[in-house]
Scaffold this motif. Structure first.
Motif, PDB file in Angstrom:
ATOM      1  N   THR A 189       0.752  -1.078   0.055  1.00  0.00           N
ATOM      2  CA  THR A 189      -0.035   0.027  -0.044  1.00  0.00           C
ATOM      3  C   THR A 189       0.823   1.126  -0.016  1.00  0.00           C
ATOM      4  O   THR A 189       0.475   2.374  -0.149  1.00  0.00           O
ATOM      5  CB  THR A 189      -1.026   0.093   1.363  1.00  0.00           C
ATOM      6  OG1 THR A 189      -0.261   0.165   2.424  1.00  0.00           O
ATOM      7  CG2 THR A 189      -1.865  -1.284   1.475  1.00  0.00           C
ATOM      8  N   ARG A 214      -9.058  -5.531  -0.650  1.00  0.00           N
ATOM      9  CA  ARG A 214      -8.984  -4.373  -0.340  1.00  0.00           C
ATOM     10  C   ARG A 214      -8.074  -3.511  -1.609  1.00  0.00           C
ATOM     11  O   ARG A 214      -7.241  -2.883  -1.444  1.00  0.00           O
ATOM     12  CB  ARG A 214      -8.256  -3.993   0.774  1.00  0.00           C
ATOM     13  CG  ARG A 214      -8.788  -4.576   2.006  1.00  0.00           C
ATOM     14  CD  ARG A 214     -10.246  -3.850   2.427  1.00  0.00           C
ATOM     15  NE  ARG A 214     -10.093  -2.394   2.432  1.00  0.00           N
ATOM     16  CZ  ARG A 214      -9.671  -1.797   3.657  1.00  0.00           C
ATOM     17  NH1 ARG A 214      -9.421  -2.535   4.717  1.00  0.00           N
ATOM     18  NH2 ARG A 214      -9.625  -0.284   3.674  1.00  0.00           N
ATOM     19  N   PRO A 215      -8.605  -3.633  -2.808  1.00  0.00           N
ATOM     20  CA  PRO A 215      -7.786  -3.109  -4.164  1.00  0.00           C
ATOM     21  C   PRO A 215      -7.777  -1.477  -4.116  1.00  0.00           C
ATOM     22  O   PRO A 215      -6.653  -1.150  -4.526  1.00  0.00           O
ATOM     23  CB  PRO A 215      -8.869  -3.471  -5.373  1.00  0.00           C
ATOM     24  CG  PRO A 215     -10.249  -3.712  -4.820  1.00  0.00           C
ATOM     25  CD  PRO A 215      -9.934  -4.232  -3.327  1.00  0.00           C
ATOM     26  N   GLU A 216      -8.415  -0.938  -3.401  1.00  0.00           N
ATOM     27  CA  GLU A 216      -8.461   0.495  -3.155  1.00  0.00           C
ATOM     28  C   GLU A 216      -7.186   1.074  -2.408  1.00  0.00           C
ATOM     29  O   GLU A 216      -6.678   1.997  -2.488  1.00  0.00           O
ATOM     30  CB  GLU A 216      -9.809   1.190  -2.636  1.00  0.00           C
ATOM     31  CG  GLU A 216      -9.974   0.923  -0.992  1.00  0.00           C
ATOM     32  CD  GLU A 216     -10.410  -0.307  -0.580  1.00  0.00           C
ATOM     33  OE1 GLU A 216     -10.516  -0.649   0.469  1.00  0.00           O
ATOM     34  OE2 GLU A 216     -10.586  -1.389  -1.542  1.00  0.00           O
ATOM     35  N   LEU A 217      -6.737   0.023  -1.792  1.00  0.00           N
ATOM     36  CA  LEU A 217      -5.386   0.794  -1.148  1.00  0.00           C
ATOM     37  C   LEU A 217      -4.291   0.298  -1.763  1.00  0.00           C
ATOM     38  O   LEU A 217      -3.172   0.783  -1.129  1.00  0.00           O
ATOM     39  CB  LEU A 217      -5.578  -0.248   0.546  1.00  0.00           C
ATOM     40  CG  LEU A 217      -6.599  -0.095   1.572  1.00  0.00           C
ATOM     41  CD1 LEU A 217      -6.486  -0.893   2.638  1.00  0.00           C
ATOM     42  CD2 LEU A 217      -6.752   1.376   1.798  1.00  0.00           C
ATOM     43  N   ARG A 219      -2.383   1.260  -4.628  1.00  0.00           N
ATOM     44  CA  ARG A 219      -2.200   2.162  -5.849  1.00  0.00           C
ATOM     45  C   ARG A 219      -1.431   1.665  -6.960  1.00  0.00           C
ATOM     46  O   ARG A 219      -1.565   2.364  -8.213  1.00  0.00           O
ATOM     47  CB  ARG A 219      -1.808   3.374  -5.237  1.00  0.00           C
ATOM     48  CG  ARG A 219      -2.860   4.200  -4.175  1.00  0.00           C
ATOM     49  CD  ARG A 219      -2.225   5.336  -3.715  1.00  0.00           C
ATOM     50  NE  ARG A 219      -1.425   5.353  -2.971  1.00  0.00           N
ATOM     51  CZ  ARG A 219      -1.108   4.806  -1.627  1.00  0.00           C
ATOM     52  NH1 ARG A 219      -2.532   4.771  -1.110  1.00  0.00           N
ATOM     53  NH2 ARG A 219      -0.080   4.885  -1.111  1.00  0.00           N
ATOM     54  N   SER A 271      -7.600  -4.979 -13.208  1.00  0.00           N
ATOM     55  CA  SER A 271      -8.499  -4.630 -12.347  1.00  0.00           C
ATOM     56  C   SER A 271      -7.937  -3.746 -11.171  1.00  0.00           C
ATOM     57  O   SER A 271      -8.562  -2.898 -10.456  1.00  0.00           O
ATOM     58  CB  SER A 271      -9.221  -5.829 -11.400  1.00  0.00           C
ATOM     59  OG  SER A 271      -8.471  -6.406 -10.688  1.00  0.00           O
ATOM     60  N   SER A 272      -6.722  -3.635 -11.164  1.00  0.00           N
ATOM     61  CA  SER A 272      -5.811  -2.653  -9.963  1.00  0.00           C
ATOM     62  C   SER A 272      -5.771  -1.290 -10.621  1.00  0.00           C
ATOM     63  O   SER A 272      -5.362  -0.650  -9.722  1.00  0.00           O
ATOM     64  CB  SER A 272      -4.617  -3.420  -9.751  1.00  0.00           C
ATOM     65  OG  SER A 272      -3.894  -3.354 -10.844  1.00  0.00           O
ATOM     66  N   SER A 274      -7.155   1.942 -11.642  1.00  0.00           N
ATOM     67  CA  SER A 274      -8.253   2.983 -11.467  1.00  0.00           C
ATOM     68  C   SER A 274      -8.875   3.227 -12.828  1.00  0.00           C
ATOM     69  O   SER A 274     -10.010   3.782 -12.845  1.00  0.00           O
ATOM     70  CB  SER A 274      -8.101   4.180 -10.496  1.00  0.00           C
ATOM     71  OG  SER A 274      -6.942   4.857 -11.147  1.00  0.00           O
TER      72      SER A 274
END
Length: 317
Positions: A189, A214-217, A219, A271-272, A274
């Motif tokens: 992360t 938790r893909p949003e963490l 970047r 998918s990672s 954005s």
């Protein structure tokens, strides 16, 4: 130090080596203590447990030479060594960030004559005393305030905190972190998409699961790998680019080599990103963790298949 350097940081067990060094030592030197090690999961902090068991191993007459000889027999796959040498040849800094210990890691690296490739090793301190008893202590000792990381880091080592210190020490061109387990999620992360950083996550183990939960963490771009050949090909892609790597392989052995090579583009989990809502034809989105089947060269034991070293590291939570 050149500002254009890349920083590579590696977990050790089941990342650089296809084994768990803590398990390996006791499995090969004392079946009784190996069972105690497994039975103690969830009851004793892992580093403290190793210290206790190493004392019992010494009491049973196991010498420093026995431990060093056992460690030297842990396999280090040639393709990973080739990848490490390629990184070093291109001016990168290489660090190990591990929850093993200094004696285990340094002994294994020296056995394969690759200790000179690494700029530093961040792990639990260990040393033999005058009688030949191996002692291991926590990296983040009991004399320090808890690091209080909210992510799945262990009380003796927050890998994310240590990686951040390395990142802040120099204006790196790119940072690449490679790992397999839950405690590799926190450092994952800390990377930056803007700098072109990469997370190299081993397929089928818990780092992949954590990233997908938790893909949003995370970047940075995530690249999944399964074996040493994958790691070598990703390394070539980083330094030479996908087109150059494919061309070089094709000129060596024709379409057979090219078709057997997994390039960086086919290993990235789209998918990672954005900016991507769906995968392109050149990208393969990793299968759900419970569907990933290891190759014949990556068959883990009943214990290790749960989560490599992190199955045992439940004792550290």
């Amino acid at each position: 130090m050149s500002p254009s350097k890349r920083l590579f940081v590696f977990d050790f067990d089941w990342t650089l080596i296809d084994a768990d060094s803590d398990y390996f030592v006791f499995e090969h030197l004392s079946a009784e203590l190996s069972k105690i090690q497994l039975d103690s999961i969830g009851k004793v902090q892992w580093t403290d447990l190793q210290q206790r068991l190493l004392g019992k191993l010494f009491d049973r007459g196991v010498s420093r030479e026995d431990i060093e000889r056992t460690l030297a027999n842990i396999p280090f796959v040639p393709e990973r060594i080739e990848a490490l040498k390629l990184m070093k040849e291109h001016g990168s800094d290489l660090y190990i960030l591990s929850d093993a210990n200094t004696v285990y890691i340094e002994t294994i690296l020296k056995a394969y004559n690759i200790d000179n490739l690494f700029t530093g090793i961040l792990t639990n301190p260990a040393s033999f005393d005058s009688k030949g008893r191996l002692n291991v202590t926590r990296y983040h000792g009991l004399d320090k305030e808890p690091h209080k990381c909210p992510l799945p880091c262990e009380p003796n080592l927050c890998k994310g905190l240590e990686l951040q210190k390395l990142i802040d020490s120099h204006p790196w061109e790119q940072v690449i972190y490679m790992g397999d387990a839950s405690n590799d999620f926190c450092p994952s992360t800390r990377l930056s998409r803007e700098r072109g950083d990469l997370v190299l996550a081993r397929r089928g183990l818990s780092l992949e699961q954590r990233i997908k939960e938790r893909p949003e963490l995370v970047r940075a771009e995530t690249v999944y790998w399964q074996d040493a050949q994958d790691v070598l090909e990703v390394t070539k892609d980083i330094f030479f680019g996908r087109d150059r790597t494919a061309a070089a392989l094709g000129s060596l052995s024709g379409s057979t080599a090219a078709s057997s090579t997994t390039s960086l583009s086919t290993m990235v989990d789209s998918s990672s990103s954005s900016s991507s809502s769906s995968s392109s034809s050149s990208s393969i989105v990793a299968s759900p963790v419970d569907e990933v089947k290891p190759s014949s060269t990556q068959v883990l034991s009943a214990v290790e298949s749960f989560d490599s070293k992190m199955f045992a590291q439940a004792v550290k939570a």
